[in-house]
Design a protein around this motif. Structure first.
Motif: not given
Length: 407
Positions: A110-119
């Protein structure tokens, strides 16, 4: 009564927890109120906080009560990510193992899709244990861009215990905080928040004999974390909301009971597990044990793959025979979805679809193991007859076979 071999999903309420729960449910008082009833409820909460902290190797001020492990995971991962990124916008990378519970996995995605996280997904070996060399390489690659590392203490499906202390050592050397989902480990193996120097750790009540709907995030006193929800400022202004005094007291009672005899009970359960593993291998030689061996796995976990059948079919047939187990995988809208954990360990989809997880707990006995071993050969034979023709059809076929076998 059915034989219950799904303690990793939830375990029966402990007597100590039931006593604490019923005692507190008979009383009134909001722990945030200033009158006598409120102060009494606050004392119950703080006593529970001290008991849980002692059980988990933490300071009472580090215990943040939540509604369960899922909320604790969300709070830790999102809160750390937002706080670290606010301090330095470059910190967008999250290092996460490929075998996390969905409470962490889906939060990271979710953070990857919505908050710009690079996982960065950290690999595991064939036994489901984190590859420390891969972690070390990622930490060496621009550590200033890393927001956090999240690695579970022990896997909920195959039971493999992770090298958490080594993860913390490597991450802290790079200046990166670490969160661990210890929901499966707490109450099964020694868990020491302070000893491992974790920054955040999630635990849950109903996995250790407490009630459903309560858990905790253990959070270092110096760790900055952005709240996920806002309101009355309870729990260090990290987790607002009226505290559930009764469930918190019951959770702490269960934690005190389970950690008070952890060594002896873990040895007893491990003995049952080893007898179960040996019995399954004898009854179904084709079955393959998955996960780390011996002390490298949780004492109550025995996870197998059974070739040539759907895990759901085997589960259904065992259930009809009075034995309750788990596949450890998700199924949505009738479509079989093999376990992401088994796929990360290198299994192909057909093999992974034959998974069956047997997990033992504080109510487990030799008679439970005997019942499984008596039911398994026939259930497996019928599940193989149903085959791998597709999720819905295999379950329907298994059900038909079971009904015919019953008369």
């Amino acid at each position: 009564m059915p034989v219950y071999l799904d303690h990793a999903a939830t375990t029966p309420l402990a007597a100590e927890a039931l006593a604490a729960l019923t005692r507190e449910l008979s009383r009134t008082g909001n722990p945030s109120s200033l009158h006598g009833s409120g102060r009494r409820a606050r004392r119950a909460v703080e006593d529970a906080r001290e008991a849980l902290a002692a059980a988990a190797g933490a300071h009472p001020s580090e215990v943040i009560f939540t509604s369960g492990g899922t909320e604790a995971d969300n709070l830790a991962v999102k809160g750390l990510y937002w706080a670290r990124r606010a301090e330095d916008p470059r910190r967008t990378r999250i290092l996460c193992s490929t075998i996390e519970h969905h409470a962490v996995l889906d939060t990271v995605e979710w953070l990857e899709r919505h908050e710009g996280a690079d996982v960065c997904w950290l690999p595991v070996d064939a036994e489901g244990v984190l590859d420390l060399a891969a972690l070390e390489a990622e930490l060496a690659d621009d550590p200033a861009s890393i927001a956090l590392v999240t690695v579970m203490w022990a896997n909920n499906e195959v039971g493999s215990i992770q090298p958490v202390a080594d993860v913390v050592r490597l991450a802290h050397a790079a200046g990166v905080p670490v969160h661990s989902d210890a929901v499966q480990a707490f109450g099964s193996v020694p868990v020491d928040f302070r000893g491992t120097a974790l920054d955040a750790m999630s635990v849950s009540g109903h996995k250790i004999g407490g009630p459903v709907g309560v858990g905790a995030l253990l959070l270092g006193r110096a760790v900055k974390l952005t709240p996920v929800q806002h309101g009355g400022g309870q729990e260090r202004d990290v987790r607002s909301g009226t505290l559930d005094t009764a469930s918190i007291a019951a959770f702490a009672a269960a934690a005190k009971a389970v950690t008070g005899n952890l060594e002896g009970e873990s040895a007893r359960i491990a003995g049952l597990r080893d007898r179960l593993i040996g019995g399954v291998r004898s009854a179904v030689p084709e079955a393959v044990l998955r996960g780390a061996p011996g002390p490298g796995r949780l004492p109550g976990n025995a996870h197998f793959t059974f070739p040539g059948c759907e895990g759901d079919s085997l589960l259904f047939l065992l259930d009809l025979a009075g034995v309750e187990s788990s596949t450890g995988s998700a199924c949505t809208a009738g479509v079989p979805r093999p376990s992401h954990v088994l796929l990360a360990m290198g299994l192909d989809e057909d093999t992974a679809r034959g998974a069956q997880r047997f997990t033992l707990g504080h109510t487990s006995t030799d008679a439970d193991v005997d019942a499984l071993l008596a039911a398994l050969p026939g259930a497996y034979a019928r599940a193989r007859q149903a085959g791998m023709a597709g999720h819905e059809s295999s379950i329907q076929t298994a059900g038909t076979l079971a009904r015919h076998a019953a008369g």
